[in-house]
Write a protein that holds these residues in place. Structure first.
Motif, PDB file in Angstrom:
ATOM      1  N   ASP A 133       0.830  -1.206   0.000  1.00 35.85           N
ATOM      2  CA  ASP A 133       0.000   0.000   0.000  1.00 35.85           C
ATOM      3  C   ASP A 133       0.868   1.261   0.000  1.00 35.85           C
ATOM      4  O   ASP A 133       0.364   2.369   0.156  1.00 35.85           O
ATOM      5  CB  ASP A 133      -0.927   0.021   1.223  1.00 35.85           C
ATOM      6  CG  ASP A 133      -0.158  -0.061   2.546  1.00 35.85           C
ATOM      7  OD1 ASP A 133       1.035  -0.418   2.521  1.00 35.85           O
ATOM      8  OD2 ASP A 133      -0.755   0.222   3.601  1.00 35.85           O
ATOM      9  N   GLY A 140       4.503   1.591   4.566  1.00 35.52           N
ATOM     10  CA  GLY A 140       3.098   1.212   4.574  1.00 35.52           C
ATOM     11  C   GLY A 140       2.418   1.526   5.887  1.00 35.52           C
ATOM     12  O   GLY A 140       3.066   1.766   6.903  1.00 35.52           O
ATOM     13  N   PRO A 173      -2.646  -5.402   2.468  1.00 37.95           N
ATOM     14  CA  PRO A 173      -3.006  -4.066   2.964  1.00 37.95           C
ATOM     15  C   PRO A 173      -4.511  -3.846   3.093  1.00 37.95           C
ATOM     16  O   PRO A 173      -5.313  -4.514   2.442  1.00 37.95           O
ATOM     17  CB  PRO A 173      -2.398  -3.124   1.914  1.00 37.95           C
ATOM     18  CG  PRO A 173      -2.291  -3.945   0.672  1.00 37.95           C
ATOM     19  CD  PRO A 173      -2.047  -5.353   1.121  1.00 37.95           C
TER      20      PRO A 173
END
Length: 239
Positions: A133, A140, A173
């Protein structure tokens, strides 16, 4: 304790069946996938039962829970994985018991891990946590480095005394293009693993998949799955 042993044995058998079925469906041998049981929030007594039931790999994500548990279970033939976001001030404690750190995601952490591993006279296996992500080399939401930062971290690990670059890890994610798309996320991780192994052939570990999505991870080619709830039950609420 007998009831707990029976419960863990039953849960472990179901997870084993799932992994075996996933391997068969993917045309893989069962021994290509290693089960890591995530024992966070559960007591050392559970770890001891799991060891008696044949579990060899366990994982923790918080040093304050893991350090005393690992000490209490130091007589057991276990491989300890640290899978949580790791602050540099916890590294000295973590390298005393962790055989592998699966959440390496920044150069400062590599430097500190190397220093403390050398101090402890240990070699620590390291997995680079990939954040799917994140921007190419950003961070992230749940830790990890973007795909573009993998090569640089791997090279730094390879040059760091006391450390071994063993492969890659990811957590699917919650946001971005891979949110809720386990198979796509694991497929991307496998592509990154292929790239990594060109420069670091021994870095062949791919840690992906948890209780809810281990089948997708095995189908994609993961070598290690991290299972907590499906083995130990729903975790008690803390606080």
């Amino acid at each position: 304790m007998t009831d707990r042993r029976a419960q863990l044995a039953g849960n472990l058998a179901k997870v084993e069946d799932r992994i075996a079925a996933a391997c068969a469906a993917a045309g893989r041998k069962r021994d290509e996938v290693t089960l890591i049981v995530v024992t966070k929030t559960y007591p050392a007594s559970d770890v001891r039962i799991l060891s008696e039931l044949g579990v060899r790999h366990v994982a923790e994500n918080k040093d304050q829970d893991a350090a005393p548990k690992a000490a209490e279970c130091s007589d057991l033939p276990l491989v300890w994985h640290f899978v949580g976001q790791l602050q540099t001030n916890k590294v000295r404690s973590v390298v005393r018991y962790a055989d592998l750190v699966q959440s390496v995601d920044r150069s400062r952490l590599v430097t500190t891990l190397s220093k403390e591993a050398v101090r402890a006279g240990r070699e620590v296996g390291c997995l680079i946590q990939v954040a799917l992500d994140a921007d190419e080399s950003g961070r992230g939401e749940r830790g990890g480095v973007g795909p573009g930062g993998v090569e640089e971290l791997a090279d730094l690990l390879a040059q760091s005394p006391g450390l071994r670059v063993d492969g890659l890890m990811t957590v699917v994610p919650l946001t971005g293009e891979y949110a809720g798309r386990q198979r796509a996320a694991f497929g991307r991780l496998m592509d990154l693993s292929t790239d990594l192994r060109r420069a670091h052939p021994a870095a062949n570990m791919v840690s992906a998949g948890m209780s809810a999505d281990l089948e997708e991870a095995v189908a994609a080619g993961a070598t290690h799955v991290r299972v907590g709830t499906a083995v130990l039950g729903v975790r008690p609420r803390l606080g």
